[in-house]
Design a protein around this motif. Structure first.
Motif, PDB file in Angstrom:
ATOM      1  N   ALA A 188       0.790  -1.411   0.156  1.00  0.00           N
ATOM      2  CA  ALA A 188       0.090  -0.108   0.100  1.00  0.00           C
ATOM      3  C   ALA A 188       0.767   1.129  -0.062  1.00  0.00           C
ATOM      4  O   ALA A 188       0.484   2.328  -0.550  1.00  0.00           O
ATOM      5  N   ARG A 189       2.024   1.223   0.710  1.00  0.00           N
ATOM      6  CA  ARG A 189       2.838   2.362   0.797  1.00  0.00           C
ATOM      7  C   ARG A 189       3.649   2.776  -0.479  1.00  0.00           C
ATOM      8  O   ARG A 189       3.697   3.812  -0.854  1.00  0.00           O
ATOM      9  N   VAL A 190       3.582   1.762  -1.507  1.00  0.00           N
ATOM     10  CA  VAL A 190       3.969   2.303  -2.830  1.00  0.00           C
ATOM     11  C   VAL A 190       3.109   3.335  -3.370  1.00  0.00           C
ATOM     12  O   VAL A 190       3.366   4.218  -3.880  1.00  0.00           O
ATOM     13  N   PHE A 191       1.819   3.044  -3.281  1.00  0.00           N
ATOM     14  CA  PHE A 191       1.078   4.015  -3.933  1.00  0.00           C
ATOM     15  C   PHE A 191       1.045   5.385  -3.158  1.00  0.00           C
ATOM     16  O   PHE A 191       1.029   6.297  -3.861  1.00  0.00           O
ATOM     17  N   THR A 192       0.791   5.459  -1.955  1.00  0.00           N
ATOM     18  CA  THR A 192       0.890   6.513  -1.059  1.00  0.00           C
ATOM     19  C   THR A 192       2.088   7.488  -1.299  1.00  0.00           C
ATOM     20  O   THR A 192       2.005   8.408  -1.265  1.00  0.00           O
ATOM     21  N   SER A 193       3.256   6.626  -1.375  1.00  0.00           N
ATOM     22  CA  SER A 193       4.667   7.411  -1.681  1.00  0.00           C
ATOM     23  C   SER A 193       4.510   7.914  -2.754  1.00  0.00           C
ATOM     24  O   SER A 193       5.248   9.135  -2.992  1.00  0.00           O
ATOM     25  N   ILE A 194       4.329   7.423  -3.912  1.00  0.00           N
ATOM     26  CA  ILE A 194       4.111   8.060  -5.227  1.00  0.00           C
ATOM     27  C   ILE A 194       3.448   9.349  -5.303  1.00  0.00           C
ATOM     28  O   ILE A 194       3.474  10.318  -5.757  1.00  0.00           O
ATOM     29  N   GLN A 195       1.954   9.121  -4.540  1.00  0.00           N
ATOM     30  CA  GLN A 195       1.144  10.293  -4.481  1.00  0.00           C
ATOM     31  C   GLN A 195       1.824  11.567  -3.756  1.00  0.00           C
ATOM     32  O   GLN A 195       1.335  12.712  -4.001  1.00  0.00           O
ATOM     33  N   GLU A 196       2.340  11.225  -2.586  1.00  0.00           N
ATOM     34  CA  GLU A 196       3.093  12.161  -1.798  1.00  0.00           C
ATOM     35  C   GLU A 196       4.363  12.762  -2.152  1.00  0.00           C
ATOM     36  O   GLU A 196       4.983  13.447  -1.737  1.00  0.00           O
ATOM     37  N   LYS A 197       4.834  11.998  -3.340  1.00  0.00           N
ATOM     38  CA  LYS A 197       6.042  12.434  -3.978  1.00  0.00           C
ATOM     39  C   LYS A 197       7.230  12.411  -3.040  1.00  0.00           C
ATOM     40  O   LYS A 197       8.089  13.130  -2.898  1.00  0.00           O
ATOM     41  N   ALA A 198       7.177  11.302  -2.335  1.00  0.00           N
ATOM     42  CA  ALA A 198       8.285  10.769  -1.401  1.00  0.00           C
ATOM     43  C   ALA A 198       9.586  10.734  -2.386  1.00  0.00           C
ATOM     44  O   ALA A 198       9.686  10.305  -3.435  1.00  0.00           O
ATOM     45  N   PRO A 199      10.857  10.867  -1.476  1.00  0.00           N
ATOM     46  CA  PRO A 199      11.991  10.676  -2.430  1.00  0.00           C
ATOM     47  C   PRO A 199      12.328   9.233  -2.665  1.00  0.00           C
ATOM     48  O   PRO A 199      11.557   8.294  -2.288  1.00  0.00           O
ATOM     49  N   LEU A 200      12.931   9.436  -4.110  1.00  0.00           N
ATOM     50  CA  LEU A 200      12.916   7.787  -4.529  1.00  0.00           C
ATOM     51  C   LEU A 200      13.712   6.850  -3.615  1.00  0.00           C
ATOM     52  O   LEU A 200      13.396   5.690  -3.770  1.00  0.00           O
ATOM     53  N   SER A 201      14.621   7.261  -2.867  1.00  0.00           N
ATOM     54  CA  SER A 201      15.317   6.495  -1.917  1.00  0.00           C
ATOM     55  C   SER A 201      14.190   5.707  -0.889  1.00  0.00           C
ATOM     56  O   SER A 201      14.578   4.733  -0.715  1.00  0.00           O
ATOM     57  N   MET A 202      12.911   6.517  -0.556  1.00  0.00           N
ATOM     58  CA  MET A 202      12.096   6.054   0.204  1.00  0.00           C
ATOM     59  C   MET A 202      11.313   5.049  -0.437  1.00  0.00           C
ATOM     60  O   MET A 202      11.004   3.807   0.231  1.00  0.00           O
ATOM     61  N   LEU A 203      11.269   5.154  -1.727  1.00  0.00           N
ATOM     62  CA  LEU A 203      10.254   4.124  -2.429  1.00  0.00           C
ATOM     63  C   LEU A 203      11.151   2.722  -2.871  1.00  0.00           C
ATOM     64  O   LEU A 203      10.541   1.795  -2.739  1.00  0.00           O
ATOM     65  N   MET A 204      12.399   2.954  -3.010  1.00  0.00           N
ATOM     66  CA  MET A 204      13.345   1.993  -3.062  1.00  0.00           C
ATOM     67  C   MET A 204      13.154   0.959  -1.815  1.00  0.00           C
ATOM     68  O   MET A 204      12.918  -0.040  -2.037  1.00  0.00           O
ATOM     69  N   GLY A 205      13.257   1.569  -0.834  1.00  0.00           N
ATOM     70  CA  GLY A 205      13.258   0.903   0.721  1.00  0.00           C
ATOM     71  C   GLY A 205      11.909   0.183   0.634  1.00  0.00           C
ATOM     72  O   GLY A 205      11.792  -1.023   1.197  1.00  0.00           O
TER      73      GLY A 205
END
Length: 239
Positions: A188-205
């Motif tokens: 679920a966090r993949v979707f929210t991270s993309i929407q919140e424009k989280a840093p790429l490093s956070m998405l990789m984690g």
């Protein structure tokens, strides 16, 4: 109409006009709601694992290093998100996961008596250095490097447990429910991270968490079914 960073005016306005909210309006709203749901759900993620250890009074099959590294990873992640001033809905679960991870490590230590001097030193160092990380009193470049290293930390936290499961052909006292919630939350966090424009490093984690938790879940399913087969074979009487 803004509640906890959730803008409801767009969705409510279009619904009043008898129209379905547009994607540009709906996706951010879903992301915020899902983010807060994950934060709320995170309060119970590790409780099944804690309860399983306490009920059985055993840490058999658990890698102590894996859970210690997990605490370090959560600490770095939480400190980084606080320092970047990200929306609470984007990282709030880290605070609750960290608290539960600390309780979990304390339970493992308690049922692993007597504790070595090294274990006590590690505990003291953690509580001495953690406040510095939370406060962000670290050079920005060093903080970025530290956050980047948390991917290796989380990977290092999972590998000992994955290897121990493989070697023992058993997942011991690991809780399937906790692993399932970790896996689902990361998805679920993949979707929210993309929407919140989280840093790429956070998405990789997050992607790394999906991969490693997926392996552990597969092991639990594999070794659980194998254990049932072994019991059935032992139960057959040879005439």
């Amino acid at each position: 109409m803004d509640y906890l960073g959730i803008d409801l005016s767009c969705a409510i306005g279009t619904l009043r006009n008898g129209e379905f909210p547009a994607k540009e309006c709906l996706l951010p709203l879903i992301s915020k709601l899902l983010g807060y749901f994950l934060v709320a759900a995170s309060m119970t993620v590790k409780l099944p694992q804690i309860m399983k250890i306490v009920d059985n009074k055993s840490v058999k099959g658990l890698s102590v290093v894996a859970f210690e590294l997990e605490v370090i990873g959560y600490t770095i992640s939480l400190g980084y998100c606080l320092n970047k001033k990200l929306p609470f809905s984007a990282f709030g679960e880290l605070a609750f996961l960290l608290i539960q991870a600390l309780i979990l490590v304390a339970c493992i230590y308690y049922f692993s008596q007597p504790l070595s001097v090294t274990t006590w030193v590690k505990a003291i160092l953690y509580f001495a250095l953690a406040p510095t990380v939370y406060a962000g009193k670290i050079d920005p470049l060093l903080f970025e490097a530290l956050y980047a290293s948390k991917h290796l930390i989380f990977l290092s936290a999972r590998i000992p447990q994955i290897w121990k499961n493989f070697r023992n052909k058993s997942t011991g006292q690991l809780s399937f429910l906790t692993c399932l919630m970790n896996f689902g939350g990361a998805m679920a966090r993949v979707f929210t991270s993309i929407q919140e424009k989280a840093p790429l490093s956070m998405l990789m984690g997050i992607v790394l968490a999906i991969f490693t938790n997926g392996i552990i879940m597969s092991q639990m399913l594999l070794y659980r079914s194998k254990g049932k087969e072994d019991k059935q074979v032992k139960g057959i009487k040879i005439s």
